[in-house]
Design a protein around this motif. Structure first.
Motif, short mmCIF file in Angstrom:
data_model
loop_
_atom_site.label_atom_id
_atom_site.label_comp_id
_atom_site.label_asym_id
_atom_site.label_seq_id
_atom_site.Cartn_x
_atom_site.Cartn_y
_atom_site.Cartn_z
N MET A 202 74.29 36.02 57.18
CA MET A 202 73.21 35.82 56.22
C MET A 202 72.46 37.13 55.97
O MET A 202 72.10 37.45 54.84
N LEU B 255 72.02 38.76 52.38
CA LEU B 255 70.71 39.07 51.79
C LEU B 255 70.64 40.53 51.36
O LEU B 255 70.19 40.84 50.25
N GLU C 26 56.35 33.09 51.12
CA GLU C 26 57.13 31.86 51.03
C GLU C 26 56.52 30.72 51.84
O GLU C 26 56.01 30.93 52.94
N TRP D 106 57.75 28.16 53.90
CA TRP D 106 58.99 27.72 54.53
C TRP D 106 58.94 26.22 54.83
O TRP D 106 57.90 25.72 55.22
N THR E 95 62.83 28.98 48.53
CA THR E 95 63.53 27.77 48.94
C THR E 95 63.83 26.88 47.74
O THR E 95 64.93 26.33 47.61
N LEU F 279 68.05 38.01 46.12
CA LEU F 279 68.10 37.55 47.51
C LEU F 279 68.71 36.16 47.60
O LEU F 279 69.57 35.89 48.44
N ALA G 147 72.02 34.93 49.48
CA ALA G 147 72.03 33.85 50.46
C ALA G 147 73.00 32.74 50.05
O ALA G 147 73.71 32.16 50.89
N ALA H 106 69.98 27.42 55.53
CA ALA H 106 69.84 28.75 54.93
C ALA H 106 68.39 29.25 55.05
O ALA H 106 68.15 30.40 55.43
N SER H 107 67.45 28.37 54.74
CA SER H 107 66.04 28.76 54.83
C SER H 107 65.65 29.17 56.24
O SER H 107 64.92 30.14 56.45
N LEU I 73 67.56 30.42 58.54
CA LEU I 73 68.12 31.74 58.86
C LEU I 73 67.31 32.85 58.18
O LEU I 73 66.98 33.86 58.81
N ILE I 74 66.99 32.65 56.93
CA ILE I 74 66.23 33.68 56.21
C ILE I 74 64.87 33.88 56.85
O ILE I 74 64.41 35.02 57.04
N LYS I 75 64.25 32.76 57.21
CA LYS I 75 62.94 32.85 57.85
C LYS I 75 63.03 33.63 59.16
O LYS I 75 62.17 34.48 59.45
N ARG I 76 64.03 33.33 59.93
CA ARG I 76 64.21 34.01 61.21
C ARG I 76 64.43 35.51 61.01
O ARG I 76 63.80 36.36 61.65
N ILE I 77 65.37 35.82 60.11
CA ILE I 77 65.72 37.23 59.87
C ILE I 77 64.49 38.03 59.41
O ILE I 77 64.20 39.11 59.94
N THR I 78 63.81 37.49 58.43
CA THR I 78 62.69 38.25 57.88
C THR I 78 61.48 38.23 58.82
O THR I 78 60.69 39.15 58.82
N ASN J 234 61.79 38.37 62.09
CA ASN J 234 62.13 39.34 63.14
C ASN J 234 62.06 40.79 62.68
O ASN J 234 62.11 41.70 63.48
#
Lengths: 221, 221
Positions: free
Chosen positions: A175, A179, A218, A220, B100, B179, B183, B207-208, B210-215, B217
DNA sequence: TGCATATTTGCAGGAACTGCAATTATTGTT
DNA sequence: AACAATAATTGCAGTTCCTGCAAATATGCA
């Protein structure tokens, strides 16, 4: 292969610097130049392979030996992969984020080992005018995704992350690469539209700022 | 054009339901079926347009009338655009986030007005096996980007955002679409690899996450 | 029923591309 | 320097995809 060429080496030590390889590089460049100039003059769709061959002085068979397809004369010369130093720095990480670092790493591969900035810019000008080429150029970003997923996994491991702790770590890496690929599509297009006036650091910085804003705003689920 | 077809209408009221249009739909489907079956049996590159025409009983000229290119028989049947209800809901927003919501909106267009789920799945199976088709299918997401940028701008305006307050609002919208497109490329490929077993809500949710986690972190510069 | 319109088809040709082998140029060895 | 080996270029024929054009056929309408 990584031998600095600041000083001419004896012939035997540099298998890459032969008359053959020099002539090949010159032929490749001549074909590319001809293709791009004709494209800018007439539009991609009106340019035939024969026109390119006539303008560059090679046979059509030779054209296809070099490029495989008409389109190949227009798209990126090689799969964009980073150099060793850049890759090592990315994996070591430090204070930079994974997403930002990856963006920078991939963006760096787009400053190509092109012998001419002018030719690079001319090529991209044509690409911006030609939906088909634009689509193909964007697809090229995707061709190396699996490789970059591997780099991201190495980075994660370096950062102490494991599949045991995060079972979907590979999906996270995928992912992340997706991105960044998406963001790069926008950023590179904007860069080309601005006639490549931004330097790379600014490219990275403005893209990161937008991503940070978007994801920060966002709601979430 | 949005007339529900739950009940057959008198012929005069439905210019779309003529013998002609029904035969066209059947022909289109027959060609697609033939193409996909041949592709799965022999590989995309080994299938010729003549083979498809023989198997579906039309002339090559007719094939090109329908699909424009060999590849067109394999890629998505139409540009994925959302229905009015979904679009209105996205622009109205509510508690869902823009990113989302946009992901959901676009994901919804991929459940196609395909007459057959089985054919949809077969097509995607072949696409996963064929790098060229996979690249094209992924790029299809980009073809409607400008339209989605417009929708996002409408959403922003609905949310009270203005260019006066945020001068690069359009760039933000573009980056957002880029983005989400990125995704989606990952998510749809994962969906296909899992043989379409996830429902759409789960697709959006994972998907949301994962994106939340990535961004979340990320060490932003 | 007859005419208008839409669709399918046949055909020729252009362009991109591929396999094969002959020709030419470069490299390496003696 | 001569010659053999190797690599690159070229010529050629053929396939495939695709396009323009017009004739033939099918459908819709008055």
């Amino acid at each position: 292969m990584g031998i600095a060429a600041a000083e001419p080496l004896p012939r035997g030590l540099s298998p890459q610097d032969t008359l053959r390889s020099r002539k090949q590089a010159a032929t490749r460049l001549a074909i590319r130049r001809a293709a791009i100039e004709l494209g800018l003059a007439h539009g991609y769709d009106s340019v035939t392979v024969d026109m390119i061959c006539n303008a560059s002085g090679v046979s059509a068979r030779t054209f296809f030996n070099y490029f495989g397809s008409k389109e190949g004369a227009y798209t990126s010369p090689r799969k964009p992969l980073p150099g060793d130093a850049a890759l090592t720095a990315f994996i070591a990480g430090g204070s930079s984020g994974v997403l930002t670092g990856l963006f920078d790493l991939i963006a760096g591969t787009f400053v190509e080992a092109e012998s001419s900035l002018e030719l690079f810019q001319a090529r991209h000008r044509l690409i911006q005018q030609t939906p088909e080429l634009l689509g193909r150029e964007k697809e090229r970003i995707s061709e190396t995704e699996e490789i970059f997923v591997g780099y991201v996994m190495e980075r994660f491991h370096h950062d102490g992350r494991t599949v045991r702790d995060t079972p979907d770590l590979a999906d996270e890496a995928r992912m992340l690469v997706a991105l960044v690929s998406g963001a790069l599509r926008f950023a590179l297009q904007k860069w080309a539209a601005g006639n490549f006036s931004d330097d790379r650091a600014h490219l990275v910085e403005s893209a990161s700022a937008l991503i940070k804003r978007i994801t920060g705003n966002e709601h979430w689920p």
